[in-house]
Design an enzyme around this catalytic site. Structure first.
Site, PDB file in Angstrom:
ATOM      1  CD  GLU A 153      -2.659   0.959   2.606  1.00 45.84           C
ATOM      2  OE1 GLU A 153      -3.484   1.912   2.933  1.00 45.84           O
ATOM      3  OE2 GLU A 153      -2.352   0.210   3.386  1.00 45.84           O
ATOM      4  CE  LYS A 189      -7.589   1.473   3.294  1.00 47.22           C
ATOM      5  NZ  LYS A 189      -6.263   1.584   3.868  1.00 47.22           N
ATOM      6  CB  CYS A 200      -4.757  -1.891   4.192  1.00 44.68           C
ATOM      7  SG  CYS A 200      -3.896  -2.080   6.166  1.00 44.68           S
TER       8      CYS A 200
END
Length: 339
Positions: A38, A106, A142
């Site tokens: 990330e 995200k 994540c």
């Protein structure tokens, strides 16, 4: 398909140096897909600097990494801040192929404990699937991994491999290693995880990049707490075996997600008549249908249209609710049969 997962320790704010790290690993190791963590391009803890470091989809950094992919004939996944327009920046996963660029934004931004992502990033709103020459790939970032509905959607849209890039500190290690095999099993996909390593402003990332089979078996894992990478030759033939043995995709009830949406938004998206129509349509959704006579109202017809692909639907206003499906023969289904 050979997959290379890298525990990378990027230099915060130094895109050129981080691209050099990508180039070094890609040139020295043979693989079809290389995965970095990330925000690898810029480092994770950029704070306000993220706005000056962010680039558009056709920015110089992506172009440079695509040159690396072209030279090697491979695909590369990495994290970076992507600017949509002035002041609107996303925490993104970028899939660079020799002839294309795919971007996932995200969806679930971490904003608790040491994380402040909502101060800097806008939230993504979709779950795209990307075609490669080997398989269909989904990506998440994540904290996204803790929302199974997101990955289920990717699997239902055709993902064979889901890649989660991460900037996970040591305190979160057990959480990730618990949910990763679960996501692989419940979606019958290969599940790849790629984490940063090293320290950034008091956060210690634990590395441990790893890959799971569609049955939840750990196939390979990089070292904890140090820069490292692993290469694994994925046998995509395992997908068929896993999906026959544990048919979670076949048995997923998509309409449950409508109920989940209703609960989350505290409202009804579809009324009772639409739901009845959907249930009637579900009875014949896999049959060839050329024409449908719907007895009831417009909401019933709308529900049937959602469930069945048919261009010709005739509405016959009636207090009785039923449908006559015309294809190879005629099938009549009433509301009483589905309630």
């Amino acid at each position: 398909m050979k997959v290379c997962l890298i525990n990378g320790n990027p230099k915060v704010g130094n895109k050129k140096k981080n691209i050099k790290k990508i180039e070094k690993i890609v040139s020295s190791e043979d693989a079809d897909l290389y995965v970095f963590g990330e925000m690898f391009l810029t480092g994770y803890m950029c704070r306000e600097e993220v706005f000056s470091l962010a680039e558009k989809e056709d920015g110089e950094s992506i172009k440079k990494i695509q040159e690396i992919a072209k030279e090697k004939g491979c695909s590369i996944i990495f994290g970076m801040p992507v600017e949509e327009r002035e002041g609107i920046v996303y925490n993104a996963a970028v899939l660079v192929q020799p002839d294309s660029v795919g971007i996932y934004r995200k969806n679930f931004l971490a904003n608790f404990g040491p994380f402040e992502e909502k101060f800097y990033f806008s939230e993504g709103r979709d779950a795209p699937i990307f075609k490669t020459k080997h398989c269909n790939v989904g990506m998440c970032i994540c904290y996204d991994i803790f929302f199974p509905e997101l990955l289920k959607g990717m699997a239902m849209k055709g993902a064979d491999l889901i890649v989660c890039i991460s900037a996970s500190p040591t305190i979160s290690k057990n959480y990730f290693e618990s949910v990763l095999p679960a996501r692989a099993i419940e979606n019958t996909v290969f599940m790849a995880y790629c984490n940063l390593v090293g320290e950034e402003e008091g956060l210690t990332f634990w590395g441990g990049s790893q890959l799971y089979s569609p049955k939840g078996e750990l196939l390979v894992r990089a070292e904890y707490m140090k820069e490292d990478y692993v290469v694994y030759d994925v046998n995509l033939g395992m997908l068929k075996e896993a999906r026959i043995a544990r048919p979670t995709l076949r048995d997923t009830k998509a309409d449950i997600f409508l109920d989940l949406y209703n609960i989350a938004k505290n409202k009804e998206v579809f009324n009772e008549y639409v739901r009845i129509g959907m249930k009637i349509g579900e009875k014949v959704k896999n049959k060839p249908i050329n024409e449908i006579d719907v007895y009831g109202n417009e909401d019933v017809a709308f529900g049937i249209r959602l469930a069945v692909k048919c261009d010709k639907i005739n509405l016959i206003p009636s207090k009785e609710i039923k449908a006559v499906f015309k294809g190879e023969g005629e099938i009549e289904i009433s509301a009483d049969e589905v309630e």
